[in-house]
Design a protein around this motif. Structure first.
Motif, mmCIF file in Angstrom:
data_model
loop_
_atom_site.group_PDB
_atom_site.id
_atom_site.type_symbol
_atom_site.label_atom_id
_atom_site.label_comp_id
_atom_site.label_asym_id
_atom_site.label_seq_id
_atom_site.Cartn_x
_atom_site.Cartn_y
_atom_site.Cartn_z
ATOM 1 N N CYS A 83 0.736 -1.161 -0.006
ATOM 2 C CA CYS A 83 -0.049 0.027 0.092
ATOM 3 C C CYS A 83 0.830 1.391 -0.103
ATOM 4 O O CYS A 83 0.177 2.242 -0.147
ATOM 5 C CB CYS A 83 -0.859 0.072 1.147
ATOM 6 N N SER A 84 2.394 1.125 -0.045
ATOM 7 C CA SER A 84 2.803 2.161 0.030
ATOM 8 C C SER A 84 3.269 3.015 -1.284
ATOM 9 O O SER A 84 3.002 2.400 -2.358
ATOM 10 C CB SER A 84 4.452 1.685 0.711
ATOM 11 N N ASP A 85 3.662 4.279 -1.182
ATOM 12 C CA ASP A 85 4.142 5.089 -2.327
ATOM 13 C C ASP A 85 5.229 4.491 -3.025
ATOM 14 O O ASP A 85 5.369 4.519 -4.237
ATOM 15 C CB ASP A 85 4.184 6.515 -1.791
ATOM 16 N N ASP A 86 5.973 3.770 -2.246
ATOM 17 C CA ASP A 86 7.159 3.333 -2.853
ATOM 18 C C ASP A 86 6.840 2.167 -4.060
ATOM 19 O O ASP A 86 7.407 1.817 -4.833
ATOM 20 C CB ASP A 86 8.410 2.660 -1.990
ATOM 21 N N TYR A 87 5.974 1.221 -3.315
ATOM 22 C CA TYR A 87 5.289 0.202 -4.256
ATOM 23 C C TYR A 87 4.578 0.789 -5.563
ATOM 24 O O TYR A 87 5.068 0.151 -6.771
ATOM 25 C CB TYR A 87 4.342 -0.540 -3.596
ATOM 26 N N LYS A 88 3.974 1.753 -5.315
ATOM 27 C CA LYS A 88 3.218 2.519 -6.717
ATOM 28 C C LYS A 88 4.372 2.744 -7.536
ATOM 29 O O LYS A 88 4.296 2.718 -8.680
ATOM 30 C CB LYS A 88 2.236 3.539 -6.163
ATOM 31 N N GLU A 89 5.485 3.682 -6.932
ATOM 32 C CA GLU A 89 6.644 4.284 -7.895
ATOM 33 C C GLU A 89 7.087 2.970 -8.486
ATOM 34 O O GLU A 89 7.566 3.121 -9.581
ATOM 35 C CB GLU A 89 7.195 4.912 -6.852
ATOM 36 N N GLY A 90 7.433 1.978 -7.879
ATOM 37 C CA GLY A 90 8.299 0.820 -8.372
ATOM 38 C C GLY A 90 7.633 0.315 -9.783
ATOM 39 O O GLY A 90 8.191 -0.267 -10.542
ATOM 40 N N ILE A 91 6.569 -0.223 -9.242
ATOM 41 C CA ILE A 91 5.506 -0.502 -10.426
ATOM 42 C C ILE A 91 5.463 0.394 -11.621
ATOM 43 O O ILE A 91 5.608 0.017 -12.768
ATOM 44 C CB ILE A 91 4.094 -0.783 -9.929
ATOM 45 N N GLN A 92 5.362 1.735 -11.259
ATOM 46 C CA GLN A 92 5.162 2.577 -12.573
ATOM 47 C C GLN A 92 6.352 2.664 -13.196
ATOM 48 O O GLN A 92 6.367 2.864 -14.374
ATOM 49 C CB GLN A 92 4.821 3.858 -12.027
ATOM 50 N N ALA A 93 7.522 2.558 -12.357
ATOM 51 C CA ALA A 93 8.858 2.804 -13.074
ATOM 52 C C ALA A 93 9.089 1.570 -14.040
ATOM 53 O O ALA A 93 9.632 1.608 -14.872
ATOM 54 C CB ALA A 93 9.826 2.962 -11.846
ATOM 55 N N PHE A 94 8.678 0.421 -13.246
ATOM 56 C CA PHE A 94 9.023 -0.818 -14.079
ATOM 57 C C PHE A 94 8.071 -0.708 -15.526
ATOM 58 O O PHE A 94 8.672 -1.232 -16.556
ATOM 59 C CB PHE A 94 8.407 -1.956 -13.316
ATOM 60 N N MET A 95 7.028 -0.208 -15.515
ATOM 61 C CA MET A 95 6.201 -0.115 -16.563
ATOM 62 C C MET A 95 6.470 0.755 -17.683
ATOM 63 O O MET A 95 6.541 0.481 -18.810
ATOM 64 C CB MET A 95 4.588 0.222 -16.071
ATOM 65 N N GLU A 96 7.255 1.783 -17.018
ATOM 66 C CA GLU A 96 7.793 2.886 -18.007
ATOM 67 C C GLU A 96 9.237 2.658 -18.273
ATOM 68 O O GLU A 96 9.924 3.610 -19.066
ATOM 69 C CB GLU A 96 7.596 4.023 -17.338
ATOM 70 N N ARG B 29 11.870 2.440 -16.677
ATOM 71 C CA ARG B 29 12.941 3.834 -16.001
ATOM 72 C C ARG B 29 13.211 3.307 -14.525
ATOM 73 O O ARG B 29 12.725 2.338 -14.082
ATOM 74 C CB ARG B 29 12.359 5.005 -15.984
ATOM 75 N N LYS B 30 14.317 3.933 -14.199
ATOM 76 C CA LYS B 30 14.703 3.641 -12.858
ATOM 77 C C LYS B 30 13.687 4.595 -11.728
ATOM 78 O O LYS B 30 13.426 5.616 -12.105
ATOM 79 C CB LYS B 30 16.072 4.366 -12.432
ATOM 80 N N PRO B 31 13.295 3.822 -10.779
ATOM 81 C CA PRO B 31 12.339 4.363 -9.909
ATOM 82 C C PRO B 31 12.890 5.383 -9.051
ATOM 83 O O PRO B 31 14.308 5.385 -8.775
ATOM 84 C CB PRO B 31 11.958 2.990 -8.876
ATOM 85 N N ASN B 32 12.360 6.552 -8.583
ATOM 86 C CA ASN B 32 12.558 7.295 -7.855
ATOM 87 C C ASN B 32 11.923 7.464 -6.491
ATOM 88 O O ASN B 32 10.866 7.767 -6.143
ATOM 89 C CB ASN B 32 12.261 9.063 -8.653
ATOM 90 N N PHE B 33 12.827 6.778 -5.678
ATOM 91 C CA PHE B 33 12.252 6.573 -4.239
ATOM 92 C C PHE B 33 12.579 7.839 -3.199
ATOM 93 O O PHE B 33 13.742 8.363 -3.591
ATOM 94 C CB PHE B 33 12.819 5.366 -3.824
#
Length: 257
Positions: free
Chosen positions: A238-251, A253-257
């Motif tokens: 449920c974390s913002d990190d999880y959302k960013e990690g998934i979004q970065a994977f789909m795009e 790119r490297k995630p911005n944690f």
């Protein structure tokens, strides 16, 4: 606060510097108490993602407890218990620190100094470092908590060998037995240690903090997930990190944690 221990910050990396080179960074009782206060401060600092512990220069990581004050503060069973309780409380705070910890060892890491290093997640040592537990040289029994921590790192026979002989070993021998993770030249050690720290801070602090708690549960002997551990695992989804990690994977790119 004294200047014998102080904090440096470089972005998300905090460093606790042991600054008593004239005494090979030996710890007084007051310094053990101060260490606990500094760890409490950094524990609540949300900007800090990794903690490095080091000596102020290449003289020593720490030669352990300052024996010169033992006649005053540690020369009876009652005084020894108070001293040990204070020291071990701070060492335990380092061991249970919620963020990744790295000991950067240059020179001597002896007795309480090696206890501090062994309480970190990782140990980087310069080639010329010397390591050991010298309790047998002054007639005291090494405490159970730190003995178990040493045993978990290097096994039964090597724990007995270090404690019974009180000998000092090299950084390379320490690496061979599992006490040290990485050995570098004195010229490289600082750069390599902070390169490693920078790798960690690029990753999800939610994931790393949670995984550190899971690993600690394993070390503490847990074989099944407790309710607290299950909550930590599920909360990560449920974390913002999880959302960013998934979004970065789909795009891609490297995630911005």
């Amino acid at each position: 606060m004294s200047n014998e221990l102080y904090i440096e910050k470089n972005g998300a990396i905090a460093t606790i510097v042991i600054n008593r080179p004239q005494k090979k960074n030996a710890f007084t009782l007051a310094m053990f108490k101060e260490l606990g206060a500094l760890l409490d401060e950094l524990e609540t600092d949300k900007n800090v993602k990794v903690l490095v512990v080091r000596g102020v220069d290449e003289t020593a990581f720490s030669a352990g407890a300052d024996i010169s004050e033992f006649l005053e503060v540690r020369f009876s069973a009652e005084k020894a218990k108070k001293y040990n309780d204070f020291a071990l409380e701070s060492i335990e705070k380092l061991y249970r620190f919620s963020k990744p910890t790295i000991a950067l060892i240059q020179g001597l890491a002896i007795g309480g100094g090696l206890e501090l290093a062994s309480s970190c997640d990782f140990r980087f040592a310069a080639e010329n470092s010397k390591l050991g537990i010298t309790a047998a040289n002054i007639g005291i029994v090494y405490n159970l908590t730190s003995t178990k921590r040493l045993y978990n790192l290097i096994g039964l026979s090597k724990t007995k060998e270090l404690l019974y002989t009180a000998k000092l070993i090299s950084a390379n021998e320490g690496k061979e037995i599992g006490l040290i993770d990485y050995v570098y030249s004195s010229e490289e050690i600082e750069e390599k240690c902070f390169e490693f720290a920078k790798q960690i801070i690029q990753k999800s602090s939610v994931a790393i903090s949670g995984m550190k708690k899971v690993i600690q549960s394993v070390v503490d002997g847990e074989n099944e997930e407790s309710e607290a551990i299950s909550e930590i695992i599920l909360a990560s989804y449920c974390s913002d990190d999880y959302k960013e990690g998934i979004q970065a994977f789909m795009e891609k790119r490297k995630p911005n944690f």
